[in-house]
Design an enzyme around this catalytic site. Sequence first.
Site, PDB file in Angstrom:
ATOM      1  N   ASP A 172      -1.387  62.877  17.362  1.00  0.00           N
ATOM      2  CA  ASP A 172      -0.783  61.961  16.408  1.00  0.00           C
ATOM      3  C   ASP A 172      -1.047  62.436  14.982  1.00  0.00           C
ATOM      4  O   ASP A 172      -2.187  62.735  14.618  1.00  0.00           O
ATOM      5  CB  ASP A 172      -1.393  60.575  16.628  1.00  0.00           C
TER       6      ASP A 172
ATOM      7  N   ASP B 131      20.199  62.944  12.259  1.00  0.00           N
ATOM      8  CA  ASP B 131      21.625  62.749  12.520  1.00  0.00           C
ATOM      9  C   ASP B 131      21.935  61.278  12.797  1.00  0.00           C
ATOM     10  O   ASP B 131      23.047  60.951  13.214  1.00  0.00           O
ATOM     11  CB  ASP B 131      22.053  63.590  13.725  1.00  0.00           C
TER      12      ASP B 131
ATOM     13  N   ASP C 244      12.044  61.087  16.351  1.00  0.00           N
ATOM     14  CA  ASP C 244      12.506  60.132  17.355  1.00  0.00           C
ATOM     15  C   ASP C 244      13.211  58.985  16.653  1.00  0.00           C
ATOM     16  O   ASP C 244      12.619  58.314  15.807  1.00  0.00           O
ATOM     17  CB  ASP C 244      11.312  59.606  18.156  1.00  0.00           C
TER      18      ASP C 244
ATOM     19  N   GLU D  43       2.084  67.633  16.618  1.00  0.00           N
ATOM     20  CA  GLU D  43       3.022  67.264  17.684  1.00  0.00           C
ATOM     21  C   GLU D  43       2.221  66.769  18.897  1.00  0.00           C
ATOM     22  O   GLU D  43       1.430  67.522  19.465  1.00  0.00           O
ATOM     23  CB  GLU D  43       3.868  68.476  18.083  1.00  0.00           C
TER      24      GLU D  43
ATOM     25  N   GLU E 148       4.299  70.153   8.958  1.00  0.00           N
ATOM     26  CA  GLU E 148       5.468  69.676   9.695  1.00  0.00           C
ATOM     27  C   GLU E 148       5.014  68.618  10.696  1.00  0.00           C
ATOM     28  O   GLU E 148       4.145  68.881  11.543  1.00  0.00           O
ATOM     29  CB  GLU E 148       6.202  70.806  10.417  1.00  0.00           C
TER      30      GLU E 148
ATOM     31  N   ARG F  25      17.114  73.194  18.215  1.00  0.00           N
ATOM     32  CA  ARG F  25      17.841  72.758  19.410  1.00  0.00           C
ATOM     33  C   ARG F  25      18.237  71.297  19.309  1.00  0.00           C
ATOM     34  O   ARG F  25      19.258  70.887  19.861  1.00  0.00           O
ATOM     35  CB  ARG F  25      16.994  73.008  20.660  1.00  0.00           C
ATOM     36  N   TYR F  26      17.447  70.492  18.589  1.00  0.00           N
ATOM     37  CA  TYR F  26      17.803  69.087  18.414  1.00  0.00           C
ATOM     38  C   TYR F  26      19.055  68.949  17.553  1.00  0.00           C
ATOM     39  O   TYR F  26      19.915  68.112  17.824  1.00  0.00           O
ATOM     40  CB  TYR F  26      16.634  68.322  17.792  1.00  0.00           C
ATOM     41  N   GLU F  27      19.155  69.766  16.529  1.00  0.00           N
ATOM     42  CA  GLU F  27      20.350  69.724  15.704  1.00  0.00           C
ATOM     43  C   GLU F  27      21.554  70.213  16.481  1.00  0.00           C
ATOM     44  O   GLU F  27      22.656  69.636  16.374  1.00  0.00           O
ATOM     45  CB  GLU F  27      20.161  70.566  14.444  1.00  0.00           C
TER      46      GLU F  27
END
Length: 236
Positions: free
Chosen positions: A119, A177, A141, A92, A67, A215-217
Amino acid sequence: MNTNHPQRPRRNFYGRVKGKSLKQSQKTYLDEDLATLSPGAVDWDSNPERRPLDLEGLFGGRPVWLEVGFGGGEHLVHQAESNPDIGIIGAEPYINGVAMLLGKIRRAGVSNLAVHPGDARDLFDVLPDQSISRAFLLYPDPWPKKRHHRRRFVTPEHLEPLARVLKPGAIFRVATDIPDYVRQTLEEVPKAGLEWLAERPSDWRAPWDDWISTRYEQKALREGRVPHYLTFRRAG
């Protein structure tokens, strides 16, 4: 990680690496857990020759998923819990997100995760060819300004090494999104040798069967933006 190692390639990184002050518990997670969970071969000081990562030793021969940009780690831990026969690496650079993930790992008690706090391109340097069975890019991002689109993950600088480490037939999932991110994804990912697996609108409008909303969704939904779920397969 030493970002000034003499052999390290010059790579611009534009995202955040640290946000608000960490809680004491999060500092404890970083101090006590991160070194054990990090694949050491990614670090330039310990592996300046860029020897391939020993995935057999890391996960005991299990298939490996990746991921890229795991945010707070909800999806990563969910997949680890749901698939104990899989090894999963999360990359991450945002240290607050890494600390959040480490707390979730402790609470869930999962042991099939590895964490690269940096990275993803450095991780690609040491992943063996055709070693990853599934990859995820979830709510990356968006870099909405046109002049910043080259900073997005869905560019050749990231997609070409990703394609190299994916096994033939491996699945790559992208959730976003942002309509223009969808456009760029559908333009660039096939150029890297991955086929978009969509036959009907529900194939990109409906989440995957094993999806957990992050939480981003949830923020996107509150703000009236529509998620897209894109599935690609690495050519054989």
